[in-house]
Design a protein around this motif. Structure first.
Motif, PDB file in Angstrom:
ATOM      1  N   UNK A  47       0.847  -1.199   0.000  1.00 33.15           N
ATOM      2  CA  UNK A  47       0.000   0.000   0.000  1.00 33.15           C
ATOM      3  C   UNK A  47       0.876   1.240   0.000  1.00 33.15           C
ATOM      4  N   UNK A  48       0.809   1.998  -1.085  1.00 35.95           N
ATOM      5  CA  UNK A  48       1.474   3.291  -1.163  1.00 35.95           C
ATOM      6  C   UNK A  48       0.402   4.342  -1.349  1.00 35.95           C
ATOM      7  N   UNK A  49       0.618   5.513  -0.782  1.00 36.28           N
ATOM      8  CA  UNK A  49      -0.348   6.594  -0.916  1.00 36.28           C
ATOM      9  C   UNK A  49       0.368   7.902  -1.165  1.00 36.28           C
ATOM     10  N   UNK A  50      -0.255   8.726  -2.010  1.00 34.55           N
ATOM     11  CA  UNK A  50       0.193  10.094  -2.246  1.00 34.55           C
ATOM     12  C   UNK A  50      -1.026  10.993  -2.136  1.00 34.55           C
ATOM     13  N   UNK A  51      -1.065  11.855  -1.138  1.00 37.92           N
ATOM     14  CA  UNK A  51      -2.182  12.783  -0.945  1.00 37.92           C
ATOM     15  C   UNK A  51      -3.534  12.068  -0.935  1.00 37.92           C
ATOM     16  N   UNK A  52      -3.603  10.938  -0.253  1.00 33.72           N
ATOM     17  CA  UNK A  52      -4.851  10.195  -0.132  1.00 33.72           C
ATOM     18  C   UNK A  52      -5.184   9.314  -1.324  1.00 33.72           C
ATOM     19  N   UNK A  53      -4.351   9.310  -2.345  1.00 35.82           N
ATOM     20  CA  UNK A  53      -4.586   8.493  -3.539  1.00 35.82           C
ATOM     21  C   UNK A  53      -3.705   7.255  -3.461  1.00 35.82           C
ATOM     22  N   UNK A  54      -4.305   6.103  -3.679  1.00 36.99           N
ATOM     23  CA  UNK A  54      -3.524   4.868  -3.681  1.00 36.99           C
ATOM     24  C   UNK A  54      -2.665   4.814  -4.942  1.00 36.99           C
ATOM     25  N   UNK A  55      -1.403   4.432  -4.774  1.00 33.51           N
ATOM     26  CA  UNK A  55      -0.469   4.323  -5.887  1.00 33.51           C
ATOM     27  C   UNK A  55      -0.146   2.843  -6.096  1.00 33.51           C
ATOM     28  N   UNK A  56      -0.358   2.372  -7.329  1.00 34.40           N
ATOM     29  CA  UNK A  56      -0.075   0.981  -7.678  1.00 34.40           C
ATOM     30  C   UNK A  56       0.945   0.979  -8.812  1.00 34.40           C
ATOM     31  N   UNK A  57       2.073   0.334  -8.581  1.00 32.82           N
ATOM     32  CA  UNK A  57       3.112   0.235  -9.611  1.00 32.82           C
ATOM     33  C   UNK A  57       2.922  -1.059 -10.387  1.00 32.82           C
ATOM     34  N   UNK A  58       2.847  -0.921 -11.705  1.00 31.66           N
ATOM     35  CA  UNK A  58       2.717  -2.067 -12.603  1.00 31.66           C
ATOM     36  C   UNK A  58       3.884  -2.063 -13.580  1.00 31.66           C
ATOM     37  N   UNK A  59       4.280  -3.246 -14.007  1.00 27.13           N
ATOM     38  CA  UNK A  59       5.332  -3.381 -15.021  1.00 27.13           C
ATOM     39  C   UNK A  59       4.778  -4.213 -16.165  1.00 27.13           C
ATOM     40  N   UNK A  60       5.200  -3.878 -17.373  1.00 24.97           N
ATOM     41  CA  UNK A  60       4.882  -4.706 -18.534  1.00 24.97           C
ATOM     42  C   UNK A  60       6.152  -5.481 -18.861  1.00 24.97           C
TER      43      UNK A  60
END
Length: 140
Positions: A47-60
């Motif tokens: 779980x990562x958050x920036x200013x209340x927004x969840x951040x999800x890192x994806x790779x192709x």
């Protein structure tokens, strides 16, 4: 009678035994998913958050969009940070039809995509070739 058995029957028996051994060793080469793997839960994404927004890192990668599936929450804003790490697939963009998203993914550059899941269930995203390569968000 003895020469007949030695010359004809023994080679056939050896051939049958070899075929049985080959069949037994190739049995494990099927692509069927074992029941335990099919029921495996979605991988845990930190779980990562920036200013209340969840951040999800994806790779192709050569395997497709990773990680997948990813758990999301309905009505919770999400910022995807997608980095294409391969040029060996057709996954050169992210397409989410229900959200009007069709974003190009330049090789080796992280791209931010922000959206808010509006409905619970399975949300499939993928490449522009009919989602031939795809990933899944499981929205609770």
């Amino acid at each position: 009678m003895r020469p007949f058995i030695s010359r004809i029957i023994k080679p056939w028996l050896a051939l049958a035994a070899t075929a049985a051994m080959v069949g037994a060793t190739q049995q494990g080469c099927t692509k069927e998913t074992p029941p335990a793997a099919a029921a495996a839960p979605a991988p845990t994404v930190p779980e990562k958050r920036e200013n209340g927004v969840r951040v999800v890192e994806l790779a192709v990668t050569e395997k497709g969009y990773e990680p997948s599936p990813v758990q999301l929450k309905k009505d919770e804003p999400v910022k995807l940070v997608v980095t294409r790490k391969t040029d060996q697939t057709c996954a050169t963009e992210v397409v989410m039809d229900d959200y009007g998203i069709n974003t190009a993914l330049p090789l080796g550059q992280p791209v931010d995509i922000t959206f808010t899941p509006k409905a619970s269930g399975k949300l499939v995203y993928g490449c522009a070739m009919g989602k031939m390569i795809s990933g899944v968000f499981l929205v609770e």
